[in-house]
Write a protein that holds these residues in place. Structure first.
Motif, short mmCIF file in Angstrom:
data_model
loop_
_atom_site.label_atom_id
_atom_site.label_comp_id
_atom_site.label_asym_id
_atom_site.label_seq_id
_atom_site.Cartn_x
_atom_site.Cartn_y
_atom_site.Cartn_z
N HIS A 12 -11.45 20.61 1.92
CA HIS A 12 -11.41 19.46 2.94
C HIS A 12 -11.47 18.63 2.77
O HIS A 12 -11.10 17.25 2.71
N HIS A 15 -8.59 16.82 1.04
CA HIS A 15 -7.74 16.45 2.08
C HIS A 15 -7.75 15.02 2.69
O HIS A 15 -7.02 14.55 3.07
N GLN A 16 -9.24 15.28 3.27
CA GLN A 16 -9.81 13.36 3.76
C GLN A 16 -9.93 12.64 3.03
O GLN A 16 -9.43 11.75 3.77
N ASN A 18 -7.52 13.08 0.90
CA ASN A 18 -5.95 12.27 0.90
C ASN A 18 -5.70 12.83 -1.17
O ASN A 18 -4.67 11.98 -1.56
N ILE A 21 -3.94 17.78 -2.55
CA ILE A 21 -3.16 18.71 -1.79
C ILE A 21 -2.89 18.00 -0.55
O ILE A 21 -2.19 17.12 0.08
N PRO A 23 -1.87 19.69 3.71
CA PRO A 23 -1.79 21.16 4.24
C PRO A 23 -0.50 21.29 4.58
O PRO A 23 0.16 20.71 4.89
N GLY A 28 -6.10 23.39 9.45
CA GLY A 28 -6.81 23.11 7.59
C GLY A 28 -7.51 23.93 6.86
O GLY A 28 -8.72 24.32 6.20
N PHE A 31 -3.18 25.14 2.15
CA PHE A 31 -2.98 23.64 1.66
C PHE A 31 -2.38 24.48 0.27
O PHE A 31 -2.24 25.78 -0.21
#
Length: 199
Positions: A12, A15-16, A18, A21, A23, A28, A31
């Motif tokens: 996470h 992902h936040q 960027n 990874i 998605p 969520g 990935f």
């Protein structure tokens, strides 16, 4: 080897930010690495670990995928680990679904990757190979070749799975030889196949 206990949190956070990874779903949960980062990690893995250690990682991945209902991914990792016994077991469980869903190439690739010893230990694999050959018009449908397969079928122990395989095999061969003009042989095979299928 370090076991990560907070993988979901790391995913996470990445992902936040960027970073690295991509998605694969909206929740969520799934990935994948960016392909350039994945290539870098695989290169580092090959530099830092022995072949045996990499194989052990593939075994762990196969365990996870098998336990979580992803047989295709489990087979691919088991193949990478050269765990041919597991591959054969998983292929035997997955083959009918792959054939009936039209994923013949995937099944053919797996069967071609297995050593001959797997076919000796699991003669059922021979029938799936033959089935694919029939579907792709590559099968030897001579009386001698079919008789060899029938003899091998008769040697299998009588189990519901093997009886189903016998019936399916006879149906496939029956259709193929009938289409080739050998109607009387097709009829004989059809009657033999019916004896194995549940009523």
């Amino acid at each position: 080897m370090i076991d990560c206990q907070n993988g979901q949190e790391i995913l996470h956070a990445l992902h936040q930010e960027n970073i690295f990874i991509i998605p694969l779903d909206n929740e969520g949960k799934w990935f994948r690495y960016h392909h350039l980062f994945a290539d870098l990690l695989q290169a580092r893995l090959r530099q830092g670990l022995s072949i045996e250690e990499i194989a052990a990682l593939h075994v762990r991945a196969a365990d996870w995928y098998e336990c979580n209902g992803f047989p295709i991914e489990a087979i691919n990792h088991a193949l990478a680990a050269k765990d041919y016994k597991r591959v054969a077991d998983l292929v035997l469980r997955s083959a009918p679904a792959l054939i009936f869903s039209g994923r013949i190439k995937t099944l053919r690739d797996w069967l071609e990757a297995l050593p001959q010893t797997s076919f000796t230990a699991h003669p059922q694999l021979t029938f799936y190979q033959f089935w694919i050959d029939v579907l792709q018009n590559r099968a030897d449908l001579s009386k001698h070749a079919i008789q060899e397969k029938e003899d091998l079928l008769k040697e299998l122990p009588s189990t519901p799975e093997n009886d189903r395989l016998r019936g399916e095999f006879m149906a496939v061969v029956c259709r193929a030889v009938t289409l080739s003009g050998r109607t009387s042989e097709g009829i004989r095979l059809a009657y033999e196949g019916l004896a194995y299928l549940p009523i």
